[in-house]
Each structure stands twice: as C-alpha cells, then as structure tokens.
Motif scaffolding. Structure first.
Motif, PDB file in Angstrom:
ATOM      1  N   UNK A 144       0.835  -1.210   0.000  1.00  0.00           N
ATOM      2  CA  UNK A 144       0.000   0.000   0.000  1.00  0.00           C
ATOM      3  C   UNK A 144       0.868   1.257   0.000  1.00  0.00           C
ATOM      4  N   UNK A 145       1.955   1.241   0.779  1.00  0.00           N
ATOM      5  CA  UNK A 145       2.863   2.386   0.788  1.00  0.00           C
ATOM      6  C   UNK A 145       3.473   2.597  -0.598  1.00  0.00           C
ATOM      7  N   UNK A 146       3.777   1.507  -1.276  1.00  0.00           N
ATOM      8  CA  UNK A 146       4.387   1.607  -2.612  1.00  0.00           C
ATOM      9  C   UNK A 146       3.464   2.288  -3.599  1.00  0.00           C
ATOM     10  N   UNK A 147       2.169   2.189  -3.366  1.00  0.00           N
ATOM     11  CA  UNK A 147       1.187   2.800  -4.271  1.00  0.00           C
ATOM     12  C   UNK A 147       0.666   4.123  -3.729  1.00  0.00           C
ATOM     13  N   UNK A 148       1.389   4.711  -2.791  1.00  0.00           N
ATOM     14  CA  UNK A 148       1.090   6.080  -2.386  1.00  0.00           C
ATOM     15  C   UNK A 148       0.340   6.253  -1.088  1.00  0.00           C
ATOM     16  N   UNK A 149       0.001   5.175  -0.401  1.00  0.00           N
ATOM     17  CA  UNK A 149      -0.673   5.312   0.888  1.00  0.00           C
ATOM     18  C   UNK A 149       0.297   5.917   1.900  1.00  0.00           C
TER      19      UNK A 149
END
Length: 406
Positions: free
Chosen positions: A313-318
């Motif tokens: 999720x962090x990798x996709x901008x979260x």
C-alpha cells in the motif's frame, strides 16, 4: 349481643397495650413510655422522631425539616450552604462539602475553584486537574508542568543562537548534484552549553549554503540538528564538509542514545511503485543486520508487523501510517529512513548515506529471477553487490567493523 370487636391499640415496638401515656412520632409510630428511649425532638418543629440529622448549625432536624438541605461529603452534617469541589477525573463526580470542610481544600490558582487535588506548575502555582489538562503539559525534557505554548521549562530551555532556526523551519529546497535520487541528511548533535556558540559558529562556517541548523525537542540539554538540502550521493560523498564532524568533536560535541540520523530519500528517485515495493520489502526483511548497521533498535524507528504488511500500500502512495516506523512514509515528496543512531564519526555518517543510496540502487534492478534463484532479498546478496562498487566503500567498511558484512 355479640362481644365487642374493638382492637386495643398496641405499641409499635413491643406490641404491648398502650396506656394513656403514649408518644406519637412524626413517622406515625405510637410508642409506649418504655420504647421512647431512642426518640428525640426535632429542633425545627419540636416533634418527636427517631431519625435526627445533625446540621452544620449544631442542630438536629427530622427528615421533614431537613428537606432541601444537603449532606456534606466529608463530615456528613447537613447544610444549606453547600460548596462544590472540582474533581475532573473521568467517571468521577465533583464533591459537595459544607462551608467548614471546604477550608481544608486548596484553591486552583487559575480558575479560583476549590478542588480535590492540585498540580504544581512552573512558577509555583497550584492548579486543578481540569485546568492542568486544558492548559499545561510536561516539559519536553523533565516532568515540570508548563504552558502548552512552551516546549521546555525555564531550567531545561535550550541555549539560543540566531543561526539555529526553530524546529518548524523549512526553507525551499536547493538541489545539489545530479539525480534521480537525492538524499537529505538530518544529523542530531549535542553540545556542552559553554561551547554551544562556538559549535554553532563552526558548523555555519563549514556548511555554507548546503545545510542549515534547527532546534529539535529530542536534543537536550543543548545542541542542534544539522539539516542538509537535497544532495545526490556522489555530491554528499565528495562535497559535504566531513572535517566538520571532527571539529565538533574537538569542541566537546557528542551524540548519545537520545539522538539519531534521519535520511530523506526523494520519491522521484524511484523508478516505479514496483521499485518502491522492492526497496521497502528489502528494508523490512532485514531488520537484524540493518539495526546492527544502524547501531540501535529504537522506538522512534520501529520495524512493526503492520508496516511490513502494508508495504504494498505504501508503494502505491498510501501515506496513512505511524511516522515512527523504520521508514516514515508520511512526507509527500520523500521517504524518511529513521533507523540510524547519531554519530560524529565520518565513516558512520557516510555509511548511513551510502546505505540509503545503495539500497535504492540495489533494488532498482532486482528481478524476480534474482529473488528466486539468488536469494535477492537476503543481506548476503546485498553485501556481495556492494563489494564491486567503490562508491559505497564507507558502508562496506562500517559493515566489516560491525561484523555484519555477510
């Protein structure tokens, strides 16, 4: 004629027949003389009663006459002049006491109300719990209660210098070197109070336009945070004034477990969300060697299960995450690597920057085949990759010093 069915009146207590001498209480009891030993006379209505309530006026009143009076929570006497004490604890009610008992309680110096307990604040005033929770907090360094507008108490307040900006100072970034990846170094440094001014002047003379100095609540009792503008790793390695660290050590500056190194990595320096995922995955899979390299395992840089499971999720901008993770993903333009203990040893600071840059470059070209066949996630694969790249030599030297180079 049938016999009389009249019932002879009986004493409400002993059930013996009543004589002409009886006492009738205001509660409606009819008593013989032998059963009136515990009957008193109300000072208000002069009627007999078995239940008398003491009052703060030194009288005894029946239940009827005491109606509208309030019992004191301390002495239990009834009073017309009730005083309310503030409590303020969740689930607790304020305490009602009489005028005599209220004098044993303190008055809040802020709101003027009597209170069940007080808290001493800076300056010597005593305040109630409500005022304390609304208007005060603990000093960032000690337990002294100070105004919410302040960070430190008078005794703990750091020494000031015009060149040390406030903690929220954030100038427009000036980029140094060639990207795509840029690094921002935050180096927390403690100084002896008597050498603070010399240390600041020395730092300013060396860093020029490359960096600036800030206050930080974790640096106490005296010190500053050195923050660089974004630099490429090559620029940092060759152009940062590394001799400054030795100069500061000679002035008595030092680091301890309270201070750290944070490295910001530009999000624009990653190729794609997949690259970000590989990098975060590599960081969180190698907690033991990385914390060895970082020289600390800190509650300010946690390798949590939640963060590890949220990497995709962090990798996709979260960016909804705790900032005190090993990698703080909350900044919009950077990732903040928070793991390192602070240092004034050039090799250790260079190793922190080299690891930040090297881990990004290592994962930039990491393929599924590398991971499946050559165990690309593993620390040994990374250190093997480092050995053929001299630009990361301070990192390799530090790993060998710490016996975690393989």
């Amino acid at each position: 004629m049938p016999a009389s069915t009249l019932v002879e009146p009986l004493c409400s207590d002993c059930s013996r027949p009543l004589t002409a001498t009886t006492v009738t209480t205001i509660e409606g009891e009819r008593l013989c003389p032998d059963c009136t030993t515990d009957v008193g006379v109300c000072h208000g209505c002069d009627e007999p009663t078995r239940t008398l309530h003491p009052t703060t006026a030194a009288t005894l009143l029946c239940a009827r006459c005491v109606s509208g009076w309030t019992p004191c929570a301390d002495c239990a006497d009834y009073t017309r002049d009730i005083r309310t004490l503030l409590d303020g604890r969740p689930g607790r009610h304020d305490r009602s006491v009489c005028e005599s008992c209220v004098d044993s309680y303190a008055t809040c110096d802020d709101c003027g109300h009597r209170t069940t307990e007080t808290f001493r604040v800076e300056g010597g005033d005593d305040v109630c719990r409500i005022c304390c929770e609304d208007d005060y907090h603990e000093c960032a360094e000690c337990y002294t209660l100070i105004s919410y507008n302040d960070t430190y108490c008078e005794n703990c307040s750091p020494v000031e210098h015009d060149a040390v900006h406030s903690y929220d100072y954030k100038p427009s970034p000036v980029f140094h070197g060639d990207g795509p990846l840029f690094l921002g170094l935050e180096l927390e440094i403690k100084t002896p109070e008597r050498r603070f001014e010399d240390a600041v002047d020395t730092a300013v003379d060396h860093i020029g336009e490359l960096a600036y100095l800030k206050e930080d609540s974790s640096i106490h009792p005296c010190g500053f945070e050195l923050v660089t503008h974004p630099m490429s790793h090559e620029y940092a390695r060759t152009r940062f004034p590394w001799q400054l660290l030795n100069r500061l050590r000679l002035l008595g500056c030092y680091t301890d477990t309270d201070v750290g190194i944070h490295v910001h990595l530009s999000r624009a320096g990653f190729d794609s969300p997949v690259h970000i995922y590989r990098w975060l995955k590599f960081i969180y899979r190698n907690e033991i060697p990385i914390t060895t390299l970082a020289r600390r395992s800190s509650s300010w840089a946690v390798f949590s299960k939640d963060a590890r499971s949220s990497v995709i999720h962090y990798a996709h901008g979260d960016r909804y995450a705790d900032r005190y993770e090993a990698v703080n993903v909350r900044p919009p333009a950077t990732f903040e690597l928070r793991i390192f203990a602070s240092s004034l040893q050039p090799q250790q600071v260079q190793a922190a920057l080299a690891f930040a840059a090297g881990s990004v470059e290592y994962t930039r070209r990491l393929t599924p085949a590398d991971i499946a066949r050559y165990r690309g996630w593993e620390w040994t694969a990374f250190t093997t990759w480092l050995r053929g790249r001299p630009e990361y030599s301070p990192l390799l030297a530090e790993l060998e010093d710490l016996a975690c180079a393989s």
